[in-house]
Motif scaffolding. Sequence first.
Motif, mmCIF file in Angstrom:
data_model
loop_
_atom_site.group_PDB
_atom_site.id
_atom_site.type_symbol
_atom_site.label_atom_id
_atom_site.label_comp_id
_atom_site.label_asym_id
_atom_site.label_seq_id
_atom_site.Cartn_x
_atom_site.Cartn_y
_atom_site.Cartn_z
ATOM 1 N N TRP A 23 0.736 -1.156 -0.007
ATOM 2 C CA TRP A 23 -0.065 -0.023 0.056
ATOM 3 C C TRP A 23 0.667 1.185 0.041
ATOM 4 O O TRP A 23 0.547 2.061 -0.752
ATOM 5 C CB TRP A 23 -1.016 -0.076 1.289
ATOM 6 C CG TRP A 23 -1.542 1.392 1.479
ATOM 7 C CD1 TRP A 23 -2.698 1.720 0.723
ATOM 8 C CD2 TRP A 23 -1.299 2.514 2.327
ATOM 9 N NE1 TRP A 23 -3.079 3.047 0.994
ATOM 10 C CE2 TRP A 23 -2.187 3.333 2.290
ATOM 11 C CE3 TRP A 23 -0.411 2.409 3.169
ATOM 12 C CZ2 TRP A 23 -2.176 4.764 2.863
ATOM 13 C CZ3 TRP A 23 0.045 3.677 3.910
ATOM 14 C CH2 TRP A 23 -1.136 4.698 3.783
ATOM 15 N N GLU A 36 -4.180 -1.244 -9.937
ATOM 16 C CA GLU A 36 -5.139 -1.943 -9.655
ATOM 17 C C GLU A 36 -5.197 -2.620 -8.331
ATOM 18 O O GLU A 36 -6.197 -2.362 -7.433
ATOM 19 C CB GLU A 36 -5.669 -3.045 -10.561
ATOM 20 C CG GLU A 36 -6.311 -2.549 -11.827
ATOM 21 C CD GLU A 36 -6.542 -3.756 -12.930
ATOM 22 O OE1 GLU A 36 -6.530 -4.818 -12.315
ATOM 23 O OE2 GLU A 36 -6.520 -3.623 -14.243
ATOM 24 N N THR A 40 -7.192 -0.924 -4.965
ATOM 25 C CA THR A 40 -7.884 -1.755 -3.874
ATOM 26 C C THR A 40 -7.532 -1.803 -2.527
ATOM 27 O O THR A 40 -8.452 -1.675 -1.703
ATOM 28 C CB THR A 40 -7.770 -3.065 -4.445
ATOM 29 O OG1 THR A 40 -8.424 -3.345 -5.664
ATOM 30 C CG2 THR A 40 -8.660 -4.142 -3.573
ATOM 31 N N ASN A 43 -8.465 1.667 -0.927
ATOM 32 C CA ASN A 43 -9.764 1.919 -0.759
ATOM 33 C C ASN A 43 -10.381 0.722 0.605
ATOM 34 O O ASN A 43 -11.287 1.226 1.200
ATOM 35 C CB ASN A 43 -10.606 1.226 -2.030
ATOM 36 C CG ASN A 43 -12.026 1.497 -1.911
ATOM 37 O OD1 ASN A 43 -12.457 2.772 -1.558
ATOM 38 N ND2 ASN A 43 -12.851 0.708 -2.506
ATOM 39 N N PHE A 44 -9.800 -0.116 0.877
ATOM 40 C CA PHE A 44 -9.901 -0.869 1.964
ATOM 41 C C PHE A 44 -9.294 -0.246 3.408
ATOM 42 O O PHE A 44 -9.658 -0.820 4.363
ATOM 43 C CB PHE A 44 -9.553 -2.313 1.826
ATOM 44 C CG PHE A 44 -10.349 -3.082 1.042
ATOM 45 C CD1 PHE A 44 -11.777 -3.158 1.203
ATOM 46 C CD2 PHE A 44 -9.961 -3.781 -0.094
ATOM 47 C CE1 PHE A 44 -12.552 -3.852 0.390
ATOM 48 C CE2 PHE A 44 -10.792 -4.552 -0.960
ATOM 49 C CZ PHE A 44 -12.272 -4.650 -0.636
ATOM 50 N N TYR A 68 -10.491 5.504 -8.205
ATOM 51 C CA TYR A 68 -11.278 5.083 -7.102
ATOM 52 C C TYR A 68 -10.984 4.878 -5.773
ATOM 53 O O TYR A 68 -9.927 4.328 -5.319
ATOM 54 C CB TYR A 68 -11.970 3.496 -7.828
ATOM 55 C CG TYR A 68 -13.190 3.127 -6.918
ATOM 56 C CD1 TYR A 68 -14.289 3.516 -7.211
ATOM 57 C CD2 TYR A 68 -12.816 2.205 -5.971
ATOM 58 C CE1 TYR A 68 -15.481 3.148 -6.305
ATOM 59 C CE2 TYR A 68 -13.982 1.864 -5.189
ATOM 60 C CZ TYR A 68 -15.270 2.104 -5.396
ATOM 61 O OH TYR A 68 -16.362 1.702 -4.750
#
Length: 79
Positions: A23, A36, A40, A43-44, A68
Amino acid sequence: MKKLIRLLLTIALAVVVFTGFRWYRYVSNTDSPYDEIGITLNNFMPGPINSWGCAKLKSTFTSSLPPYGCAAGDGTQWK
């Protein structure tokens, strides 16, 4: 029984360290904000960590569309 618990804790710690490293490598990169796996993971992350990651990405990729998880309402503005 203690060996099993020690093994499970070691595996859990390894997963946390690997995920945290992956991360951090994503939010501090200078190539692209559109990885990607990094999107993810970011986002978590819990709210404050996600906000810090988005702020770091925004400072590096100001002129790009936000990935996103870092986009405001319409998807074209950073949080």
